[in-house]
Design an enzyme around this catalytic site. Structure first.
Site, short mmCIF file in Angstrom:
data_model
loop_
_atom_site.label_atom_id
_atom_site.label_comp_id
_atom_site.label_asym_id
_atom_site.label_seq_id
_atom_site.Cartn_x
_atom_site.Cartn_y
_atom_site.Cartn_z
N LYS A 187 82.25 70.11 52.57
CA LYS A 187 82.45 71.19 51.60
C LYS A 187 82.83 72.49 52.32
CE LYS A 187 80.56 71.09 47.73
NZ LYS A 187 79.67 71.31 46.57
N GLU A 222 86.43 68.64 50.40
CA GLU A 222 86.71 69.60 49.35
C GLU A 222 87.95 70.41 49.69
OE1 GLU A 222 84.78 73.79 48.17
OE2 GLU A 222 83.43 72.12 47.83
N ARG A 229 52.50 63.13 26.47
CA ARG A 229 53.34 64.23 26.92
C ARG A 229 54.18 63.85 28.13
NH1 ARG A 229 56.69 66.75 25.24
NH2 ARG A 229 55.29 67.00 23.47
#
Length: 352
Positions: free
Chosen positions: A208, A241, A143
């Site tokens: 940003k 940005e 798994r």
């Protein structure tokens, strides 16, 4: 069948032990522990990421404090078998090198053989690898191996499609990765033919909208970045940005009058969705033309498999897509001992 009396060195998976405590350590990522033959695409570098620790944690959360009670009840410890990897849908396979690391962690005596390599295409119904050894340890590793491989293969499959459609632009992922799987997710992007954006907060300056708002504007933010890098004698990529043509012009004005470390301008949400389902890239193209090759450019926002080709024709250097990792659809892969029955069931359910 052959019977082997030696026990797995991985303590939590030994059927006669009960508990494992995993301690995560700050170990720089390297290729140590990755089988050389299966390493087609190297994982990205990270100064503190402990890939072996992540594998151990994945195994430990599965084993808990008792180990696999079903295996203990049903499978003789010394029994050996062969199990085969089966693709249940078409896609790009990824995670082969990582799967070998998991098997090695569980039981180094397991023998793994692959008929494909990371980055290869697989089709529904294809047997593309096998593992031979102690049945108990194969089932215990199953798994965790599949969880890594299915996620990585899903990322690589979408990345391949996006990268092909984006040309001549390059496709990038973002930091929107699963917690603690940053390196694994970004590795899958490389396997799929994409490129990596910054690994984290440490290897690239990325200014940003929130940084700009707090600093009081783009010019103030860029001045602060250039001063910080100079005072700390740091050299690294710097991206800012922009969201409007006015902000692009402000960045270009600053760069024309100041010695700056800026290397890339992000053009955020300049791809405008239309009611028809198409996108308008006129603002994006205008920004690219204004920048005129002085800096790398990166398109971000409204990037999908349907829109990426048109965006790629705008002249941007890069296209970034968070969907590569935050909305990944796992590729359906199984590991079966009785492959004939697995194929029969797969055909009945249209999954093989």
């Amino acid at each position: 069948m052959n019977r082997v009396l030696s026990l797995s060195p991985f303590s939590s998976l030994n059927p006669f032990t009960n508990r494992l405590v995993v301690k995560m350590s700050a170990t720089a990522t390297s290729n140590v522990g990755i089988p050389a033959g299966s390493l087609v695409v190297k994982p990205p570098a990270h100064p503190t990421y402990d890939l072996n620790g992540v594998i151990q944690l994945a195994l430990s959360e599965d084993a808990g404090d008792r180990g696999d009670v079903t295996c203990k009840a049903t499978i003789p410890v010394e029994m050996e078998v062969e199990a085969y990897f089966l693709a249940k849908e078409d896609g790009i396979v990824a995670g082969i090198a990582l799967a070998e690391m998991v098997f090695k962690e569980v039981d180094p005596s397991l023998k793994v053989e692959w008929y494909v390599k990371d980055g290869d295409s697989v089709h529904k119904g294809l047997q593309f690898g096998k593992v031979h050894g102690r049945a108990h340890n194969i089932v215990v590793a199953e798994r965790v191996v599949l969880n890594f491989m299915q996620r990585m293969s899903g990322i690589a499959t979408l990345t391949k499609a996006m990268a092909d459609a984006a040309r001549p632009a390059y496709i990038l992922e973002t930091r929107k990765t699963a917690p603690a799987l940053r390196l694994v997710d970004k590795w899958a992007v490389l396997i799929g033919g994409g490129q990596n954006h910054r690994m984290g907060l440490f290897d690239m300056v990325m200014v940003k909208d929130n940084h700009i708002s707090i600093a009081g504007g783009i010019t103030n933010a860029m001045k602060a970045v250039d001063l910080y890098l100079q005072e700390n004698n740091l050299q690294m990529g710097v991206e800012v940005e922009t969201r409007t043509i006015e902000e692009v012009n402000e960045v270009l004005e600053y760069a024309s009058t100041t010695k700056t470390s800026l290397t890339r301008i992000m053009l955020d949400n300049m791809v405008v969705p239309l009611s028809s389902g198409d996108v308008d890239i006129s603002m994006l193209k205008e920004a690219v033309e204004l920048i005129n090759g002085r800096f790398e450019t990166e398109a971000s926002g409204n990037v999908t498999l349907e829109t990426v080709n048109k965006i790629g024709q705008s002249g941007v250097t890069y296209i970034s897509s968070g969907a590569l990792t935050h909305s990944v659809k796992a590729l359906d892969i199984s590991l079966k001992i009785d492959t004939a029955l697995a194929l029969e069931v797969g055909k009945r359910t249209k999954r093989a």
